[in-house]
Design a protein around this motif. Structure first.
Motif, PDB file in Angstrom:
ATOM      1  N   LEU A  71      16.558  62.097  61.843  1.00 14.46           N
ATOM      2  CA  LEU A  71      17.096  63.321  61.254  1.00 14.46           C
ATOM      3  C   LEU A  71      18.489  63.106  60.683  1.00 14.46           C
ATOM      4  CD1 LEU A  71      16.919  66.368  60.736  1.00 14.46           C
ATOM      5  CD2 LEU A  71      17.748  66.735  63.061  1.00 14.46           C
ATOM      6  N   LEU A  75      19.413  63.735  56.778  1.00 10.32           N
ATOM      7  CA  LEU A  75      20.379  64.773  56.406  1.00 10.32           C
ATOM      8  C   LEU A  75      21.433  64.223  55.456  1.00 10.32           C
ATOM      9  CD1 LEU A  75      20.907  66.590  59.828  1.00 10.32           C
ATOM     10  CD2 LEU A  75      19.982  67.634  57.751  1.00 10.32           C
ATOM     11  N   SER A 113      25.167  67.637  60.829  1.00 13.22           N
ATOM     12  CA  SER A 113      24.822  66.265  61.199  1.00 13.22           C
ATOM     13  C   SER A 113      25.925  65.586  61.995  1.00 13.22           C
ATOM     14  CB  SER A 113      24.511  65.448  59.936  1.00 13.22           C
ATOM     15  OG  SER A 113      25.656  65.392  59.091  1.00 13.22           O
ATOM     16  N   TRP A 321      13.747  75.188  54.707  1.00 18.67           N
ATOM     17  CA  TRP A 321      14.528  74.820  55.886  1.00 18.67           C
ATOM     18  C   TRP A 321      13.681  74.847  57.154  1.00 18.67           C
ATOM     19  CZ3 TRP A 321      18.582  72.097  55.419  1.00 18.67           C
ATOM     20  CH2 TRP A 321      19.467  72.269  54.368  1.00 18.67           C
ATOM     21  N   LEU A 325      13.707  71.475  59.006  1.00 19.95           N
ATOM     22  CA  LEU A 325      14.450  71.454  60.269  1.00 19.95           C
ATOM     23  C   LEU A 325      13.770  72.254  61.378  1.00 19.95           C
ATOM     24  CD1 LEU A 325      18.205  71.826  59.224  1.00 19.95           C
ATOM     25  CD2 LEU A 325      17.032  69.779  60.047  1.00 19.95           C
ATOM     26  N   TRP A 339      13.628  62.900  66.052  1.00 20.96           N
ATOM     27  CA  TRP A 339      14.175  64.175  65.651  1.00 20.96           C
ATOM     28  C   TRP A 339      14.643  64.918  66.896  1.00 20.96           C
ATOM     29  CZ3 TRP A 339      13.775  65.227  60.263  1.00 20.96           C
ATOM     30  CH2 TRP A 339      13.099  64.236  59.556  1.00 20.96           C
TER      31      TRP A 339
END
Length: 343
Positions: A71, A75, A113, A321, A325, A339
């Motif tokens: 992730l 990002l 992040s 999103w 996410l 993740w």
């Protein structure tokens, strides 16, 4: 490790540079006459783009694979694409609105992040067997590219809706001001015609009721209407431009999303023996595809413009999103490795 120190420095500088760029672009939009804000904002944003590029390049050289395995890396890659796209679009349109919309997104992504993800999730690690494939770069990079383009297009639709509401409120204020203006002018004329004047005031009354005075009142009324008409025309043109930018950007991103999903299906069959498993990530990717397909159908086939498609694209902004996410908060499915399911 020396490269890790460089990566940390680049990542910290990214957040600072994007924060400065965002503030400068918003100052530029607020104070249009001061162009130095835009110039400095462009420079800092390009340094931010360079810092992400160097970060990804160092990781690629150190670990031998394209840095899209978790992730944190995805990002940063998404931030890099957003910065690159906004700079490209801004160079074509010559409008600071692109930076004012995209840079806050990059700021939120870089802040999340860097400040929210655990340090263990920010570290690179060996690829799991399913990711040891040439499909990694093609599938994930295409999905990230499509997400970036579609997010920008959807953000334009959100700005379109918000601006429409603001302009509608201003239009009602204009109508009220014009009504008050007319009432004032009627009262002034009636007052000057009906008041009792002395002999000394006769000259003043004559000048007020003279044809030249009436012409001046009419001229002021016309000037008022012309200024409001010009302002309304500018608002309409701005909304039309936002709608056009949104449509063109989404039309560009949709093919990348389609190809990315197809590439993911082929990779899934190679890795897991099935093209489609109704994994949460796959399901939400399909939902995202269907919403944008409906938007393009309304725009290109039906020919609808304005608030209807803009509402659909605004909904798609949040769906992207969730797909990217939100699904990872579940920690379930074949896409959960690296993740939020990190142990």
């Amino acid at each position: 490790m020396l490269s890790e120190n460089y990566c940390n420095l680049l990542n910290n500088s990214l957040f600072i540079l994007v924060f400065i760029s965002t503030a400068l672009y918003w100052f530029r939009l607020s104070f249009k006459s001061i162009t130095i804000f835009n110039t400095i904002g462009k420079i800092t944003s390009r340094f931010a783009t360079l810092s992400i590029f160097l970060f990804l390049l160092i990781r690629w050289i150190d670990y031998g694979y394209f840095p899209l395995s978790n992730l944190y890396e995805s990002l940063l890659f998404l931030s890099f694409i957003l910065l690159f796209l906004y700079q490209f679009l801004e160079s074509k349109a010559q409008s600071p609105i692109f930076g004012g919309i995209v840079l806050p997104l990059v700021l939120l992504i870089s802040g999340f992040s860097e400040l929210t993800l655990p340090l263990e999730m920010q570290k690179a690690s060996a690829l799991v067997p399913a990711l040891q494939s040439n499909w990694l770069m093609m599938h994930v990079s295409l999905m990230m590219l499509s997400y970036a383009i579609l997010l920008i297009g959807s953000a334009f639709s959100i700005v379109y809706l918000v601006t429409s509401i603001v302009f509608l409120y201003n239009l009602e204020s204009v109508e009220k001001r014009y009504f008050d203006y007319q009432e004032f002018m009627r009262g002034l004329i009636n007052f000057t015609r009906g008041m009792n004047l002395t002999r000394e005031d006769y000259q003043t009354r004559s000048s007020i009721q003279s044809p030249s005075a009436c012409c001046q009142i009419i001229s002021l009324n016309n000037i008022f209407l012309e200024q409001e008409a010009l302002a309304q025309s500018a608002r309409t043109n701005f909304l039309s431009q936002l709608d056009k930018w949104s449509s063109r950007t989404i039309s560009l991103g949709f093919p990348f999303l389609t190809i990315g999903i197809i590439a993911g299906a082929v990779w899934a069959n190679e890795a897991w023996g099935s093209y489609w498993s109704w994994d949460p990530k796959e399901t939400w990717a399909l939902i995202t595809w269907l919403i944008f397909a409906a938007y393009l159908h309304l725009r290109l086939i039906v020919g609808v413009t304005g608030k209807g498609p803009a509402c659909l694209a605004s909904l798609a902004f949040f769906v992207v999103w969730i797909c990217y996410l939100g699904v990872n908060f579940l920690g379930q499915g074949l896409h959960s490795y690296g993740w939020f399911a990190y142990n």
